[in-house]
Design an enzyme around this catalytic site. Structure first.
Site, PDB file in Angstrom:
ATOM      1  N   ASP A 120      90.818   5.423  58.290  1.00  0.00           N
ATOM      2  CA  ASP A 120      90.771   4.041  58.781  1.00  0.00           C
ATOM      3  C   ASP A 120      91.491   3.071  57.841  1.00  0.00           C
ATOM      4  OD1 ASP A 120      89.165   4.911  60.882  1.00  0.00           O
ATOM      5  OD2 ASP A 120      87.302   4.466  59.802  1.00  0.00           O
ATOM      6  N   HIS A 266      89.512  11.730  59.476  1.00  0.00           N
ATOM      7  CA  HIS A 266      88.640  12.141  60.585  1.00  0.00           C
ATOM      8  C   HIS A 266      89.406  12.148  61.894  1.00  0.00           C
ATOM      9  CE1 HIS A 266      88.136   7.765  60.230  1.00  0.00           C
ATOM     10  NE2 HIS A 266      87.853   7.733  61.531  1.00  0.00           N
ATOM     11  N   ARG A 281      80.908   0.506  65.293  1.00  0.00           N
ATOM     12  CA  ARG A 281      81.337   0.856  63.930  1.00  0.00           C
ATOM     13  C   ARG A 281      81.421  -0.383  63.059  1.00  0.00           C
ATOM     14  NH1 ARG A 281      87.304   2.948  62.962  1.00  0.00           N
ATOM     15  NH2 ARG A 281      87.536   0.875  62.092  1.00  0.00           N
TER      16      ARG A 281
END
Ligand code: SIN
Length: 291
Positions: A120, A266, A281
């Protein structure tokens, strides 16, 4: 077995078992991920509980907390123990909570967030420390929608010392336009773009790791474009080609997973169309990666 793999396996199997007083920790694989039980995240944590969660986080990189009934405020409070909450991109364009990103897919979706290997926010100058996804709805067929997580320390450690030395001096560009390929970002989107070392040290443990990912890394600055492409393809291939680097989290409703964006990649697997999955999230601000 490859000699570098054997050395890594020996290090892992000879490490001391962890001792926890406040929680129970069950590793998902020997190299990454653990289920944590014995905590109710809807309540404030004691200093002792928090210290053990932090220790488990640095040890396992991905923590899974099941059967948690959380409000948005509980979710944000838990994330806030680890740092400042990250403002979501383009949050000024809607009236949702700027710290909460909805991860949602159903029969009308043509795109699902995170459906490829990535880390991210690495296009930011200070990428995120970690993310916490709280999934409340899983596909009604009873399976699908798992998330895989890979250990990027181990990805680096499995390379030969010659390759490690070569990578150690390089930097790569991470480009916030890559996730938009095939789509037009809104005009308000200020495209983040940053140069980070290819090999960085984890800010808390000092352990080295490979810090490039196919979700954001466009090229290696010191190489020609053909060399950069070939090397990035090799490095991007390490995770999918070596399943032992990863764990796979199978979600059940009301599970919160907290992962370390500083040392993992991920992949959210979208294998459940046309069924639905929903989560929220919250991410935590990090610091500039350093070699
Ligand atoms: C993401 O943060 O990339 C989404 C993860 C997931 O949906 O499991």
């Amino acid at each position: 077995m490859d000699k570098y793999l054997l050395a890594a396996a020996e290090r892992l199997t000879t490490r001391e078992p962890e001792k926890y007083q406040q929680l129970s920790v069950q590793p998902l694989t020997p190299v990454i991920g653990a289920e944590v039980s014995g905590l109710d995240l809807s309540k404030e944590l004691t200093a002792e509980q928090l210290a053990e969660v932090k220790h488990a986080f640095l040890t396992y990189h991905v923590l899974v907390f099941r059967d948690q009934i959380l409000t948005v405020e509980d979710h944000k409070r838990f994330a806030g123990y680890f740092g400042e909450l990250r403002r979501r991109q383009l949050s000024e364009l809607d009236d949702g909570d700027p710290a909460v990103l909805e991860i949602s897919a159903d029969k009308d979706s043509s795109f699902v967030d995170g459906n490829d290997w990535h880390t991210d926010g690495t296009a930011d100058a200070e990428p995120s420390l970690g993310s916490m996804l709280y999934v409340t709805r899983t596909p009604e067929i009873g399976s699908g929608g798992d998330t895989m997580f890979a250990n990027m320390h181990l990805a680096y450690e499995l390379l030969s010392p010659h390759m490690q030395n070569f990578l150690d001096g390089l930097t790569a560009v991470h480009d916030g336009l890559i996730p938009w390929q095939g789509y037009q970002p809104p005009p308000e989107y200020v495209v983040p773009k940053s140069e980070h070392p290819v090999v960085v040290r984890h800010p808390d443990t000092g352990r080295k790791l490979l810090f490039v990912n196919p979700g954001f890394t466009s090229h290696i600055v010191q190489l020609s474009s053909i060399e950069s492409r070939a090397l990035l393809d090799l490095l991007f291939g390490l995770v999918p080609n070596k399943p032992l680097l990863s764990c796979r989290v199978r979600w059940t409703p009301n599970t919160l997973v907290f992962w370390d964006n500083r040392c993992t990649q991920h992949h959210a697997i979208w294998d459940y169309y046309p069924h639905a999955r929903y989560g929220q999230r919250v991410s935590i601000n990090g610091t500039r990666p350093t070699a």
